[in-house]
Design a protein around this motif. Sequence first.
Motif, PDB file in Angstrom:
ATOM      1  N   VAL A 182      14.906   8.364 -11.115  1.00  0.00           N
ATOM      2  CA  VAL A 182      16.334   8.696 -11.142  1.00  0.00           C
ATOM      3  C   VAL A 182      16.502  10.136 -10.692  1.00  0.00           C
ATOM      4  O   VAL A 182      15.608  10.968 -10.829  1.00  0.00           O
ATOM      5  CB  VAL A 182      16.936   8.522 -12.558  1.00  0.00           C
ATOM      6  N   GLY A 183      17.651  10.420 -10.108  1.00  0.00           N
ATOM      7  CA  GLY A 183      17.939  11.773  -9.681  1.00  0.00           C
ATOM      8  C   GLY A 183      18.604  12.579 -10.775  1.00  0.00           C
ATOM      9  O   GLY A 183      19.012  12.058 -11.818  1.00  0.00           O
ATOM     10  N   GLY A 184      18.709  13.884 -10.550  1.00  0.00           N
ATOM     11  CA  GLY A 184      19.362  14.750 -11.522  1.00  0.00           C
ATOM     12  C   GLY A 184      18.905  16.187 -11.354  1.00  0.00           C
ATOM     13  O   GLY A 184      18.223  16.532 -10.385  1.00  0.00           O
ATOM     14  N   VAL A 185      19.267  16.994 -12.316  1.00  0.00           N
ATOM     15  CA  VAL A 185      18.867  18.396 -12.323  1.00  0.00           C
ATOM     16  C   VAL A 185      17.851  18.594 -13.443  1.00  0.00           C
ATOM     17  O   VAL A 185      18.074  18.159 -14.576  1.00  0.00           O
ATOM     18  CB  VAL A 185      20.074  19.324 -12.526  1.00  0.00           C
TER      19      VAL A 185
ATOM     20  N   ASP B 141      11.035  11.610  -6.089  1.00  0.00           N
ATOM     21  CA  ASP B 141      10.405  12.924  -5.978  1.00  0.00           C
ATOM     22  C   ASP B 141       9.237  13.048  -6.951  1.00  0.00           C
ATOM     23  O   ASP B 141       9.302  12.577  -8.100  1.00  0.00           O
ATOM     24  CB  ASP B 141      11.407  14.042  -6.267  1.00  0.00           C
ATOM     25  N   VAL B 142       8.172  13.712  -6.509  1.00  0.00           N
ATOM     26  CA  VAL B 142       7.027  13.971  -7.379  1.00  0.00           C
ATOM     27  C   VAL B 142       7.374  15.121  -8.313  1.00  0.00           C
ATOM     28  O   VAL B 142       7.805  16.187  -7.872  1.00  0.00           O
ATOM     29  CB  VAL B 142       5.776  14.342  -6.547  1.00  0.00           C
ATOM     30  N   VAL B 143       7.188  14.906  -9.609  1.00  0.00           N
ATOM     31  CA  VAL B 143       7.484  15.960 -10.581  1.00  0.00           C
ATOM     32  C   VAL B 143       6.209  16.587 -11.137  1.00  0.00           C
ATOM     33  O   VAL B 143       6.223  17.738 -11.578  1.00  0.00           O
ATOM     34  CB  VAL B 143       8.364  15.431 -11.727  1.00  0.00           C
ATOM     35  N   ALA B 144       5.113  15.838 -11.128  1.00  0.00           N
ATOM     36  CA  ALA B 144       3.860  16.366 -11.668  1.00  0.00           C
ATOM     37  C   ALA B 144       2.692  15.554 -11.142  1.00  0.00           C
ATOM     38  O   ALA B 144       2.851  14.412 -10.700  1.00  0.00           O
ATOM     39  CB  ALA B 144       3.860  16.343 -13.193  1.00  0.00           C
ATOM     40  N   VAL B 145       1.514  16.170 -11.179  1.00  0.00           N
ATOM     41  CA  VAL B 145       0.269  15.482 -10.837  1.00  0.00           C
ATOM     42  C   VAL B 145      -0.611  15.493 -12.077  1.00  0.00           C
ATOM     43  O   VAL B 145      -0.864  16.553 -12.661  1.00  0.00           O
ATOM     44  CB  VAL B 145      -0.464  16.174  -9.669  1.00  0.00           C
ATOM     45  N   LEU B 146      -1.042  14.312 -12.502  1.00  0.00           N
ATOM     46  CA  LEU B 146      -1.882  14.176 -13.683  1.00  0.00           C
ATOM     47  C   LEU B 146      -3.266  13.675 -13.273  1.00  0.00           C
ATOM     48  O   LEU B 146      -3.435  13.097 -12.195  1.00  0.00           O
ATOM     49  CB  LEU B 146      -1.268  13.191 -14.682  1.00  0.00           C
ATOM     50  N   GLU B 147      -4.223  13.878 -14.142  1.00  0.00           N
ATOM     51  CA  GLU B 147      -5.568  13.359 -13.908  1.00  0.00           C
ATOM     52  C   GLU B 147      -6.080  12.696 -15.173  1.00  0.00           C
ATOM     53  O   GLU B 147      -5.970  13.247 -16.267  1.00  0.00           O
ATOM     54  CB  GLU B 147      -6.534  14.472 -13.502  1.00  0.00           C
TER      55      GLU B 147
ATOM     56  N   VAL C  90      -2.445  18.400 -13.899  1.00  0.00           N
ATOM     57  CA  VAL C  90      -3.098  19.144 -12.834  1.00  0.00           C
ATOM     58  C   VAL C  90      -2.123  20.117 -12.186  1.00  0.00           C
ATOM     59  O   VAL C  90      -2.457  21.266 -11.904  1.00  0.00           O
ATOM     60  CB  VAL C  90      -3.670  18.190 -11.770  1.00  0.00           C
ATOM     61  N   ALA C  91      -0.904  19.649 -11.941  1.00  0.00           N
ATOM     62  CA  ALA C  91       0.097  20.491 -11.290  1.00  0.00           C
ATOM     63  C   ALA C  91       1.487  20.028 -11.690  1.00  0.00           C
ATOM     64  O   ALA C  91       1.706  18.848 -11.981  1.00  0.00           O
ATOM     65  CB  ALA C  91      -0.058  20.440  -9.769  1.00  0.00           C
ATOM     66  N   VAL C  92       2.420  20.977 -11.723  1.00  0.00           N
ATOM     67  CA  VAL C  92       3.835  20.681 -11.948  1.00  0.00           C
ATOM     68  C   VAL C  92       4.575  21.033 -10.675  1.00  0.00           C
ATOM     69  O   VAL C  92       4.446  22.145 -10.157  1.00  0.00           O
ATOM     70  CB  VAL C  92       4.393  21.479 -13.138  1.00  0.00           C
ATOM     71  N   ARG C  93       5.377  20.109 -10.145  1.00  0.00           N
ATOM     72  CA  ARG C  93       6.002  20.288  -8.845  1.00  0.00           C
ATOM     73  C   ARG C  93       7.493  20.635  -8.924  1.00  0.00           C
ATOM     74  O   ARG C  93       8.148  20.712  -7.879  1.00  0.00           O
ATOM     75  CB  ARG C  93       5.818  19.011  -8.021  1.00  0.00           C
ATOM     76  N   VAL C  94       8.022  20.792 -10.121  1.00  0.00           N
ATOM     77  CA  VAL C  94       9.445  21.114 -10.252  1.00  0.00           C
ATOM     78  C   VAL C  94       9.615  22.279 -11.218  1.00  0.00           C
ATOM     79  O   VAL C  94       8.675  22.664 -11.927  1.00  0.00           O
ATOM     80  CB  VAL C  94      10.243  19.897 -10.765  1.00  0.00           C
ATOM     81  N   GLU C  95      10.831  22.835 -11.242  1.00  0.00           N
ATOM     82  CA  GLU C  95      11.137  23.933 -12.153  1.00  0.00           C
ATOM     83  C   GLU C  95      12.550  23.757 -12.684  1.00  0.00           C
ATOM     84  O   GLU C  95      13.371  23.028 -12.096  1.00  0.00           O
ATOM     85  CB  GLU C  95      10.994  25.272 -11.448  1.00  0.00           C
TER      86      GLU C  95
ATOM     87  N   THR D 176       0.812  -1.215   0.000  1.00  0.00           N
ATOM     88  CA  THR D 176       0.000   0.000   0.000  1.00  0.00           C
ATOM     89  C   THR D 176       0.839   1.255   0.000  1.00  0.00           C
ATOM     90  O   THR D 176       0.317   2.347   0.144  1.00  0.00           O
ATOM     91  CB  THR D 176      -0.905   0.006   1.235  1.00  0.00           C
ATOM     92  N   GLU D 177       2.141   1.127  -0.153  1.00  0.00           N
ATOM     93  CA  GLU D 177       2.989   2.309  -0.161  1.00  0.00           C
ATOM     94  C   GLU D 177       2.971   2.972  -1.525  1.00  0.00           C
ATOM     95  O   GLU D 177       2.861   2.311  -2.559  1.00  0.00           O
ATOM     96  CB  GLU D 177       4.439   1.924   0.187  1.00  0.00           C
ATOM     97  N   SER D 178       3.105   4.283  -1.529  1.00  0.00           N
ATOM     98  CA  SER D 178       3.201   4.996  -2.791  1.00  0.00           C
ATOM     99  C   SER D 178       4.559   4.707  -3.401  1.00  0.00           C
ATOM    100  O   SER D 178       5.576   4.665  -2.725  1.00  0.00           O
ATOM    101  CB  SER D 178       3.045   6.504  -2.558  1.00  0.00           C
ATOM    102  N   GLY D 179       4.571   4.526  -4.701  1.00  0.00           N
ATOM    103  CA  GLY D 179       5.817   4.236  -5.378  1.00  0.00           C
ATOM    104  C   GLY D 179       6.230   5.337  -6.299  1.00  0.00           C
ATOM    105  O   GLY D 179       5.865   6.490  -6.125  1.00  0.00           O
ATOM    106  N   SER D 180       6.980   5.018  -7.325  1.00  0.00           N
ATOM    107  CA  SER D 180       7.458   6.019  -8.257  1.00  0.00           C
ATOM    108  C   SER D 180       6.957   5.710  -9.638  1.00  0.00           C
ATOM    109  O   SER D 180       6.544   4.601  -9.931  1.00  0.00           O
ATOM    110  CB  SER D 180       8.992   6.036  -8.256  1.00  0.00           C
TER     111      SER D 180
END
Length: 583
Positions: free
Chosen positions: A558-561, A540-546, A526-531, A503-507
């Motif tokens: 993966v990590g990065g800039v 990390d969450v980068v966006a929310v879609l519907e 719906v939303a963008v969480r990065v810039e 039941t854990e949130s994944g990626s």
Amino acid sequence: MPEATVLVANRGEIAVRIIRACHELGLRAAAVYSDADAGALHVRLADEGFRIGPPPARASYLDVDAVLGAAKAAGASLVHPGYGLLSEDAGFAEAVTAAGLMFVGPSAAVIARMGDKVAARAVAGKCGVPVPPGTADLTTDQAAAEADRIGFPLVVKASFGGGGRGMRVVTSADGLAEAMAAAAREAGAAFGRSEVHLERYLQPVRHVEVQVFGDAHGTVVHLADRDCSVQRRHQKLIEEAPAFGLPDRVRTALREAAVALAREVGYVGAGTVEFLVLPETGEFFFLEMNTRLQVEHGVTELVTGLDLVAAQLRVALGEPLPFTQDDVVVRGHAIQARIAAEDPSAGFRPAPGTVTGLALPLGPGIRNDFGVETGDAVPAMYDSLFGKVLAHGADRDSARRRLVGALGELRVEGPPTTAPYLRTILASASFTEGRHDTGSVEREWVPAAAPAAPPAPHACATNAVPARLVRIATDRGPVEIAVYGRAQRPGVAAVSARPPRDTESGSTAGATAGGPPTAPMDATVVAVRVEPGQEVAAGDVVAVLEAMKMEMQVRTDVGGVVGTVLVSPGTSVAAGAPLITLG
């Protein structure tokens, strides 16, 4: 009944239902459609259709000016809003009336008063109907103190709208701010109003509602009651009439309370007063009033023999209600299963697509209300519900057995549906014996794990990359899917559903291993969480879609800039489309 044209301001199965009722009454029916619905069944059945915009609902079905323009072009004298979309928008009802048209429903003032859940609680209190402890509209800054006063668990609720949208259950103060933000965002997207309030969360409870009907001549009656306790995340799955197992004193009190509420506000048209009932004691509390027709109206029609849509149209034309309280006699029992393009074994993952084959069940006591035929699409930008199967019998068990058989005969080729899962619920001991409540789906009716589907040959040729699991955190629980990418066609992937392992949130990530995150399906941002320039880590969450009324948090694996943000709120994305670039 005079000749008139009705503008049906909706889509899908409810638009089909209204159009058929219009034709039975000798009325013309005009349809509206977005580009995604240009060839839809409701358009084909109507006397004429009018394009009102591109696929996103806000640019078409929720565009009041476009809908009214279609009504004018059609020469309509009535506008029927159906349910969902603009049906409980007081501004729309007011605009219809201001344009010299008849709105099929209550007045704008009544919609505004009862559509505001906080104001509706006050009306219930005035009528002596118990309400759960709660608040008025409030901000995040006010929430902590109010939550302490009410006590946990509590529910964050959208103050406007319905259908289970904009609701989040919170068990501790830690999740309150996030729940309020999510509920407000979802409510704003669905109803154009983002106000929220808090209520005490009652469990276990049954969800029981009373159908009411009023006319402009002062008549208000009830059309018995329904049980809608089979729900997942506040979305109804199975409904039945009458509500089973209620003591006579409770049933009478519920009906009287519903009629009193309707009379208090001068209600005209079809409406539903919803209650939460404590199974052990029979105590009940006002939940809300829906100032429109309900998805489950068909079970009431089956047990009363009355046509609610025809009555709506007659009342809108100024006629008296065509039945009295004495005419409302319940005969037998009826149960409805909602057929949605979702995969229950994969966390109820939305599954838009084309219905390549459809065979509907037939037989005594069986009714099918569908908005598609073979070859029609279930678009990603609208609700996943595309049909309903109903069964009527002499008693609850005969109706249940008929519906079990009907769902077994239903054949839908193309997208997966909720039908097999609902058939399992109907055959379960707890449903059969009436021991369930609104938490039974999450607590005991967990969908069976479906075996992982192998990659399709065309999607995993010799140049395909290895399959990788993708986890999507959604407001309806986690979804895990297997993604297969093809090197020769970047951005194209075949996706097969797999059940979540915990039941854990994944990626979520893209269609190629180690790449930047992409859209897991056709959806709206719906939303963008990065810039650009922001450093992100795996998870990390980068966006929310519907998609199909379900929000999905898209995470990077993966990590990065962050290099470039390729999407913005309100834009539509196709499955496999990249959302950002990573440096």
